[in-house]
Design a protein around this motif. Structure first.
Motif, PDB file in Angstrom:
ATOM      1  N   ARG A  29       0.894 -35.067  22.750  1.00 36.96           N
ATOM      2  CA  ARG A  29      -0.261 -35.568  23.285  1.00 36.96           C
ATOM      3  C   ARG A  29      -0.346 -35.028  24.763  1.00 36.96           C
ATOM      4  NH1 ARG A  29      -2.090 -38.638  18.918  1.00 36.96           N
ATOM      5  NH2 ARG A  29      -0.535 -39.401  17.900  1.00 36.96           N
ATOM      6  N   LEU A  30      -1.791 -35.268  25.017  1.00 39.22           N
ATOM      7  CA  LEU A  30      -2.126 -34.419  26.216  1.00 39.22           C
ATOM      8  C   LEU A  30      -2.089 -35.827  27.402  1.00 39.22           C
ATOM      9  CD1 LEU A  30      -5.381 -32.317  25.812  1.00 39.22           C
ATOM     10  CD2 LEU A  30      -2.950 -31.625  26.292  1.00 39.22           C
ATOM     11  N   LEU A  31      -1.638 -35.427  28.609  1.00 37.25           N
ATOM     12  CA  LEU A  31      -1.692 -36.431  29.879  1.00 37.25           C
ATOM     13  C   LEU A  31      -2.605 -35.691  30.619  1.00 37.25           C
ATOM     14  CD1 LEU A  31      -0.817 -38.458  31.828  1.00 37.25           C
ATOM     15  CD2 LEU A  31       1.213 -37.203  32.353  1.00 37.25           C
ATOM     16  N   VAL A  32      -3.682 -36.237  31.207  1.00 38.92           N
ATOM     17  CA  VAL A  32      -4.524 -35.466  32.042  1.00 38.92           C
ATOM     18  C   VAL A  32      -4.762 -36.340  33.345  1.00 38.92           C
ATOM     19  CG1 VAL A  32      -7.080 -35.121  32.519  1.00 38.92           C
ATOM     20  CG2 VAL A  32      -6.237 -34.851  30.220  1.00 38.92           C
ATOM     21  N   ARG A  33      -4.468 -35.605  34.322  1.00 35.78           N
ATOM     22  CA  ARG A  33      -4.179 -35.807  35.898  1.00 35.78           C
ATOM     23  C   ARG A  33      -5.448 -35.608  36.651  1.00 35.78           C
ATOM     24  NH1 ARG A  33      -4.258 -38.052  40.562  1.00 35.78           N
ATOM     25  NH2 ARG A  33      -2.714 -37.972  41.953  1.00 35.78           N
ATOM     26  N   THR A  34      -6.447 -36.386  37.142  1.00 38.30           N
ATOM     27  CA  THR A  34      -7.701 -36.183  37.834  1.00 38.30           C
ATOM     28  C   THR A  34      -7.240 -36.203  39.175  1.00 38.30           C
ATOM     29  OG1 THR A  34      -8.831 -37.058  36.051  1.00 38.30           O
ATOM     30  CG2 THR A  34     -10.086 -36.894  37.943  1.00 38.30           C
ATOM     31  N   THR A  35      -7.630 -35.038  39.784  1.00 36.56           N
ATOM     32  CA  THR A  35      -7.230 -35.031  41.387  1.00 36.56           C
ATOM     33  C   THR A  35      -8.707 -34.619  42.144  1.00 36.56           C
ATOM     34  OG1 THR A  35      -6.806 -32.589  41.683  1.00 36.56           O
ATOM     35  CG2 THR A  35      -5.267 -34.138  40.756  1.00 36.56           C
ATOM     36  N   PRO A  36      -9.063 -34.775  43.257  1.00 39.57           N
ATOM     37  CA  PRO A  36      -9.880 -34.478  44.156  1.00 39.57           C
ATOM     38  C   PRO A  36     -10.252 -32.914  44.023  1.00 39.57           C
ATOM     39  CG  PRO A  36      -8.640 -35.792  45.461  1.00 39.57           C
ATOM     40  CD  PRO A  36      -7.710 -35.363  44.206  1.00 39.57           C
ATOM     41  N   ASP A  37      -9.296 -32.095  43.653  1.00 36.07           N
ATOM     42  CA  ASP A  37      -9.364 -30.569  43.569  1.00 36.07           C
ATOM     43  C   ASP A  37      -9.654 -30.175  42.160  1.00 36.07           C
ATOM     44  OD1 ASP A  37      -8.827 -30.116  46.114  1.00 36.07           O
ATOM     45  OD2 ASP A  37      -6.509 -30.314  45.627  1.00 36.07           O
ATOM     46  N   GLY A  38      -9.419 -31.093  41.231  1.00 37.41           N
ATOM     47  CA  GLY A  38      -9.631 -30.678  39.572  1.00 37.41           C
ATOM     48  C   GLY A  38      -8.894 -31.194  38.885  1.00 37.41           C
ATOM     49  N   PRO A  39      -8.889 -31.392  37.633  1.00 38.00           N
ATOM     50  CA  PRO A  39      -7.869 -31.907  36.665  1.00 38.00           C
ATOM     51  C   PRO A  39      -6.505 -30.911  36.355  1.00 38.00           C
ATOM     52  CG  PRO A  39      -9.933 -30.986  35.263  1.00 38.00           C
ATOM     53  CD  PRO A  39     -10.332 -30.691  36.766  1.00 38.00           C
ATOM     54  N   ILE A  40      -5.723 -31.530  35.898  1.00 36.99           N
ATOM     55  CA  ILE A  40      -4.422 -30.977  35.461  1.00 36.99           C
ATOM     56  C   ILE A  40      -4.187 -31.605  33.937  1.00 36.99           C
ATOM     57  CG2 ILE A  40      -2.010 -30.208  36.061  1.00 36.99           C
ATOM     58  CD1 ILE A  40      -2.698 -30.854  38.710  1.00 36.99           C
ATOM     59  N   ALA A  41      -4.017 -30.543  32.902  1.00 36.79           N
ATOM     60  CA  ALA A  41      -3.795 -31.313  31.537  1.00 36.79           C
ATOM     61  C   ALA A  41      -2.314 -30.811  31.335  1.00 36.79           C
ATOM     62  CB  ALA A  41      -4.654 -31.008  30.660  1.00 36.79           C
ATOM     63  N   LEU A  42      -1.606 -31.643  30.682  1.00 36.55           N
ATOM     64  CA  LEU A  42       0.027 -31.475  30.178  1.00 36.55           C
ATOM     65  C   LEU A  42       0.106 -31.940  29.097  1.00 36.55           C
ATOM     66  CD1 LEU A  42       3.040 -31.855  32.323  1.00 36.55           C
ATOM     67  CD2 LEU A  42       2.671 -33.347  30.352  1.00 36.55           C
ATOM     68  N   ARG A  43       0.597 -31.092  28.156  1.00 35.28           N
ATOM     69  CA  ARG A  43       1.006 -31.224  26.694  1.00 35.28           C
ATOM     70  C   ARG A  43       2.530 -31.875  26.793  1.00 35.28           C
ATOM     71  NH1 ARG A  43       3.704 -29.013  22.295  1.00 35.28           N
ATOM     72  NH2 ARG A  43       4.178 -26.953  23.826  1.00 35.28           N
ATOM     73  N   LEU A  44       2.718 -32.914  26.349  1.00 44.08           N
ATOM     74  CA  LEU A  44       4.033 -33.721  26.342  1.00 44.08           C
ATOM     75  C   LEU A  44       5.025 -32.942  25.462  1.00 44.08           C
ATOM     76  CD1 LEU A  44       3.310 -37.527  26.577  1.00 44.08           C
ATOM     77  CD2 LEU A  44       4.506 -35.722  28.326  1.00 44.08           C
ATOM     78  N   THR A  45       6.228 -32.533  25.733  1.00 45.98           N
ATOM     79  CA  THR A  45       7.072 -31.820  25.114  1.00 45.98           C
ATOM     80  C   THR A  45       8.631 -32.468  24.978  1.00 45.98           C
ATOM     81  OG1 THR A  45       7.739 -30.458  26.837  1.00 45.98           O
ATOM     82  CG2 THR A  45       6.031 -29.654  25.314  1.00 45.98           C
ATOM     83  N   GLU A  46       8.725 -33.596  25.777  1.00 43.34           N
ATOM     84  CA  GLU A  46      10.018 -34.234  25.900  1.00 43.34           C
ATOM     85  C   GLU A  46       9.840 -35.589  26.513  1.00 43.34           C
ATOM     86  OE1 GLU A  46      14.472 -33.647  27.790  1.00 43.34           O
ATOM     87  OE2 GLU A  46      12.967 -32.261  28.437  1.00 43.34           O
ATOM     88  N   VAL A  47      10.235 -36.659  25.929  1.00 43.66           N
ATOM     89  CA  VAL A  47      10.359 -37.790  26.364  1.00 43.66           C
ATOM     90  C   VAL A  47      11.751 -38.567  26.177  1.00 43.66           C
ATOM     91  CG1 VAL A  47       7.952 -37.966  26.137  1.00 43.66           C
ATOM     92  CG2 VAL A  47       9.295 -38.990  24.068  1.00 43.66           C
ATOM     93  N   GLU A  48      11.743 -39.764  26.836  1.00 44.34           N
ATOM     94  CA  GLU A  48      13.030 -40.753  26.509  1.00 44.34           C
ATOM     95  C   GLU A  48      12.508 -42.041  26.385  1.00 44.34           C
ATOM     96  OE1 GLU A  48      16.842 -38.662  28.770  1.00 44.34           O
ATOM     97  OE2 GLU A  48      15.711 -40.120  29.602  1.00 44.34           O
ATOM     98  N   ALA A  49      13.173 -43.046  25.353  1.00 43.01           N
ATOM     99  CA  ALA A  49      12.792 -44.322  25.200  1.00 43.01           C
ATOM    100  C   ALA A  49      13.768 -45.231  26.057  1.00 43.01           C
ATOM    101  CB  ALA A  49      12.761 -44.655  23.818  1.00 43.01           C
ATOM    102  N   TYR A  50      13.137 -46.268  26.546  1.00 39.61           N
ATOM    103  CA  TYR A  50      13.980 -47.561  26.986  1.00 39.61           C
ATOM    104  C   TYR A  50      13.323 -48.872  26.553  1.00 39.61           C
ATOM    105  CZ  TYR A  50      15.885 -43.638  30.041  1.00 39.61           C
ATOM    106  OH  TYR A  50      16.472 -42.602  30.404  1.00 39.61           O
ATOM    107  N   ASP A  51      14.287 -49.285  26.058  1.00 43.32           N
ATOM    108  CA  ASP A  51      14.464 -50.650  25.375  1.00 43.32           C
ATOM    109  C   ASP A  51      14.540 -51.934  26.172  1.00 43.32           C
ATOM    110  OD1 ASP A  51      13.364 -51.994  23.072  1.00 43.32           O
ATOM    111  OD2 ASP A  51      15.281 -51.991  22.136  1.00 43.32           O
ATOM    112  N   GLY A  52      13.912 -52.016  27.286  1.00 40.24           N
ATOM    113  CA  GLY A  52      14.094 -53.347  28.114  1.00 40.24           C
ATOM    114  C   GLY A  52      15.204 -53.868  28.028  1.00 40.24           C
TER     115      GLY A  52
END
Length: 213
Positions: A29-52
């Protein structure tokens, strides 16, 4: 031919599911960070789940605090915490409101705005290292506690948004123990990553911090 990533915002319903379903489904999935200088888009390749409350490794295991308050809120929001006195890490809240589940974003590939990320990650030896690890990811995107609580699945323009991207086929998803998690929480195979992707961070078992004498 590589398919063009789907830039449709992920709906809140995507996050309103069990954390162990959401976590592997975030890969690609794509994470898009909008900044005053322009956007940065990142394709997620690694995550960890935390079950409260069911997970000794979770920040929410012992209940609600000022630090983890966002984890108890609506799904699809960003939970940012500060660690070791120097780094920020970013999570996405999931599950029904009040359950405090979240997915830590551990690594990704910068696919847009790499020039902006490089300015924040001067120590990176190459672009594969720009977001290789949760603190590096947050640094590359300019994420700090000011973005804690951001709604990441709105159709409106916000500083952080999750887009559909290109989901990773199940046969390319790997899982194993979470990095650096101690005790009972360290045994869960709740770290998910894209097989053979060079942006995935190396696994490290928990090492107790030594107290200075």
């Amino acid at each position: 031919m590589i398919a063009t990533p789907d830039r449709t915002p992920l709906p809140r319903e995507f996050f309103d599911r069990p954390v162990l379903d959401v976590a592997p489904d975030l890969l690609g999935r794509l994470l898009v960070r909008t900044t005053p200088d322009g956007p940065i888009a990142l394709r997620l390749t690694e995550v960890e789940a935390y079950d409260g409350p069911n997970d000794p490794g979770s920040h929410a295991y012992r209940g609600r605090t000022a630090r983890n308050d966002v984890m108890f809120g609506p799904p699809g929001h960003v939970y940012v915490y500060f660690t070791y006195g120097m780094w920020h890490c970013m999570n996405l809240v999931c599950g029904p409101e009040g359950t405090a589940r979240a997915v830590l974003l551990r690594a990704g590939e910068i696919v847009e705005g790499a020039d902006l990320a490089r300015k924040r990650r001067l120590s990176a030896r190459n672009d594969k290292e720009l977001a290789k690890g949760p603190a590096r990811l947050a640094t590359a995107l300019g994420v700090d506690r000011a973005l804690d609580g951001t709604d990441a699945c709105t159709t409106e323009e916000t500083p952080l948004r999750m887009l559909a991207g290109t989901p990773v086929p199940p046969d390319q998803v790997r899982s194993g123990p979470r990095t650096g998690v101690a005790g009972d929480g360290g045994v869960h195979p709740w770290r998910y990553w894209v097989a053979n992707d060079p942006t995935v961070s190396p696994y490290r078992a928990h090492v107790p911090r030594r107290r200075s004498s």
